[in-house]
Design a protein around this motif. Structure first.
Motif, short mmCIF file in Angstrom:
data_model
loop_
_atom_site.label_atom_id
_atom_site.label_comp_id
_atom_site.label_asym_id
_atom_site.label_seq_id
_atom_site.Cartn_x
_atom_site.Cartn_y
_atom_site.Cartn_z
N ASN A 23 0.43 -1.22 0.54
CA ASN A 23 0.15 0.29 0.16
C ASN A 23 0.58 1.31 0.07
O ASN A 23 0.12 2.30 0.09
CB ASN A 23 -1.43 0.06 1.10
CG ASN A 23 0.07 -0.29 2.76
OD1 ASN A 23 0.61 -0.26 2.76
ND2 ASN A 23 -0.98 -0.21 3.97
N ALA A 24 2.55 0.95 -0.16
CA ALA A 24 2.84 2.29 -0.56
C ALA A 24 2.39 3.36 -2.07
O ALA A 24 2.16 2.92 -2.92
CB ALA A 24 4.37 2.03 -1.34
N THR A 25 2.74 4.44 -2.00
CA THR A 25 1.87 4.98 -3.16
C THR A 25 2.87 6.00 -3.93
O THR A 25 4.12 7.03 -2.68
CB THR A 25 0.88 5.99 -2.90
OG1 THR A 25 -0.37 5.17 -1.91
CG2 THR A 25 -0.01 6.76 -4.06
N VAL A 26 3.46 5.86 -4.97
CA VAL A 26 4.84 6.35 -5.22
C VAL A 26 3.76 7.47 -7.02
O VAL A 26 3.20 6.73 -7.64
CB VAL A 26 5.21 5.40 -6.44
CG1 VAL A 26 6.99 6.57 -6.96
CG2 VAL A 26 5.80 4.62 -5.00
N VAL A 27 3.95 8.46 -7.25
CA VAL A 27 2.73 9.01 -8.78
C VAL A 27 3.28 10.08 -8.90
O VAL A 27 4.58 11.24 -8.23
CB VAL A 27 2.00 10.16 -7.43
CG1 VAL A 27 0.81 10.44 -9.04
CG2 VAL A 27 0.52 8.75 -7.05
N GLY A 28 3.46 10.74 -9.94
CA GLY A 28 4.25 11.73 -10.96
C GLY A 28 6.02 11.23 -11.22
O GLY A 28 6.22 10.39 -11.33
N ASP A 29 6.39 12.58 -11.18
CA ASP A 29 7.64 12.73 -11.11
C ASP A 29 8.85 12.44 -10.28
O ASP A 29 9.87 13.06 -9.15
CB ASP A 29 8.10 13.96 -11.73
CG ASP A 29 9.30 14.44 -12.10
OD1 ASP A 29 10.43 13.71 -12.55
OD2 ASP A 29 9.32 15.44 -12.61
N VAL A 30 8.66 10.76 -10.23
CA VAL A 30 9.52 10.41 -8.72
C VAL A 30 10.73 8.89 -9.62
O VAL A 30 10.36 8.27 -10.25
CB VAL A 30 8.68 9.43 -7.72
CG1 VAL A 30 9.88 8.89 -6.52
CG2 VAL A 30 6.94 10.33 -7.50
N VAL A 31 12.16 9.34 -9.54
CA VAL A 31 13.38 8.62 -9.34
C VAL A 31 13.76 8.05 -8.35
O VAL A 31 14.06 8.33 -7.30
CB VAL A 31 14.13 9.29 -9.71
CG1 VAL A 31 14.65 8.94 -10.32
CG2 VAL A 31 13.25 9.91 -11.32
N ILE A 32 13.54 6.68 -7.47
CA ILE A 32 14.15 6.20 -6.56
C ILE A 32 15.54 5.14 -7.69
O ILE A 32 14.96 4.71 -8.05
CB ILE A 32 13.12 4.78 -6.54
CG1 ILE A 32 11.89 5.83 -5.85
CG2 ILE A 32 14.15 4.28 -5.54
CD1 ILE A 32 11.01 5.32 -5.44
N GLY A 33 16.27 5.33 -6.91
CA GLY A 33 17.53 4.24 -6.86
C GLY A 33 17.51 2.94 -6.44
O GLY A 33 16.37 2.92 -6.09
N ASP A 34 18.26 2.39 -6.48
CA ASP A 34 18.68 0.92 -6.75
C ASP A 34 18.10 0.63 -4.81
O ASP A 34 19.19 1.03 -3.80
CB ASP A 34 20.04 0.01 -7.48
CG ASP A 34 19.70 0.60 -8.40
OD1 ASP A 34 19.25 0.52 -9.30
OD2 ASP A 34 21.10 0.90 -9.07
N ASP A 35 18.05 -0.53 -4.62
CA ASP A 35 18.14 -1.07 -3.29
C ASP A 35 17.20 -0.75 -2.31
O ASP A 35 17.89 -0.30 -1.36
CB ASP A 35 19.52 -1.79 -3.12
CG ASP A 35 20.32 -2.00 -3.77
OD1 ASP A 35 19.77 -3.56 -4.01
OD2 ASP A 35 21.64 -2.45 -3.80
N CYS A 36 16.67 0.44 -3.12
CA CYS A 36 15.54 1.33 -1.55
C CYS A 36 14.73 0.69 -1.02
O CYS A 36 14.17 -0.63 -1.84
CB CYS A 36 14.87 2.62 -2.62
SG CYS A 36 16.61 3.63 -3.00
N THR A 37 13.94 0.82 -0.43
CA THR A 37 13.13 -0.16 0.54
C THR A 37 11.96 1.18 0.92
O THR A 37 11.86 2.63 1.15
CB THR A 37 13.07 -0.65 1.66
OG1 THR A 37 13.51 0.03 2.63
CG2 THR A 37 13.58 -2.24 0.89
N ILE A 38 10.61 0.96 0.66
CA ILE A 38 9.70 2.07 0.48
C ILE A 38 8.31 1.46 1.29
O ILE A 38 7.51 0.77 0.78
CB ILE A 38 8.62 2.76 -0.80
CG1 ILE A 38 9.77 3.10 -1.70
CG2 ILE A 38 7.80 3.72 -0.17
CD1 ILE A 38 10.54 4.53 -1.47
#
Length: 181
Positions: A23-38
């Motif tokens: 139930n994490a939410t990621v909207v629009g102009d978002v850049v996430i690198g490697d090995d991340c946890t949300i």
């Protein structure tokens, strides 16, 4: 599966080996690198401006990242830990920083490399926290300097641990390394 939502023709970009809770939410102009946890109930809203997240960043349960329209962006470096229920609004957070549970970091604030923002602190707009400093309170004030190697080591360990925790969800049949110690 997490809600990953394009907006105005911009798709979020997620790096390799990332975990996004259901139930994490990621909207629009978002850049996430490697090995991340949300984590659960985290919201990264790149609807009015950009959010850039480095590698090995953990954004814990209930945290909200947002910006000001045409005025502020979010930039988060590598090996950063964002605690539970943190609000980051248009700030820059450099490598190895830790933002404690329930903290608020406002527009145009800069959190230096290896800095620590204590749980519940409120970092006001345009505040600059230097490298390896600890700040606490409402509004946040300088408390003490933090050993550079110690803060780097602690935050690398936290980031590594959050990657480990994510494997409990993505690979539930693997042996738990913690149980083997």
């Amino acid at each position: 599966m997490a809600l990953i939502m394009p907006l105005k023709g911009i798709d979020p970009k997620i790096g390799q080996n990332c975990f996004l809770a259901e139930n994490a939410t990621v909207v629009g102009d978002v850049v996430i690198g490697d090995d991340c946890t949300i984590w659960f109930n985290a919201v990264l809203r790149g609807d009015v401006n950009s959010i850039r997240i480095g590698n090995r960043v953990n954004i814990q349960d209930g945290s909200v990242l947002h910006t000001l329209f045409r005025k502020s962006t979010i930039e988060i470096g590598d090996d950063v830990s964002i605690g539970h229920n943190v609000t980051i609004h248009g700030a820059k957070i450099k490598d190895y920083a830790l933002i404690g549970m329930g903290a608020v970091v406002m527009d145009d604030a800069i959190i230096g490399e290896g800095a620590i923002v204590a749980a519940g602190a409120v970092v006001l707009s345009r505040t600059i926290i230097g490298p390896h400093e600890m700040w606490a309170g409402t509004p946040a004030k300088f408390v003490k300097r933090v050993e550079a190697e110690q803060s780097k080591e602690i935050n690398q360990k936290i980031a590594h641990n959050y990657l480990l925790y994510s494997r409990w969800y993505t690979h539930p049949d693997e042996p738990n390394p913690i149980d083997q110690q």
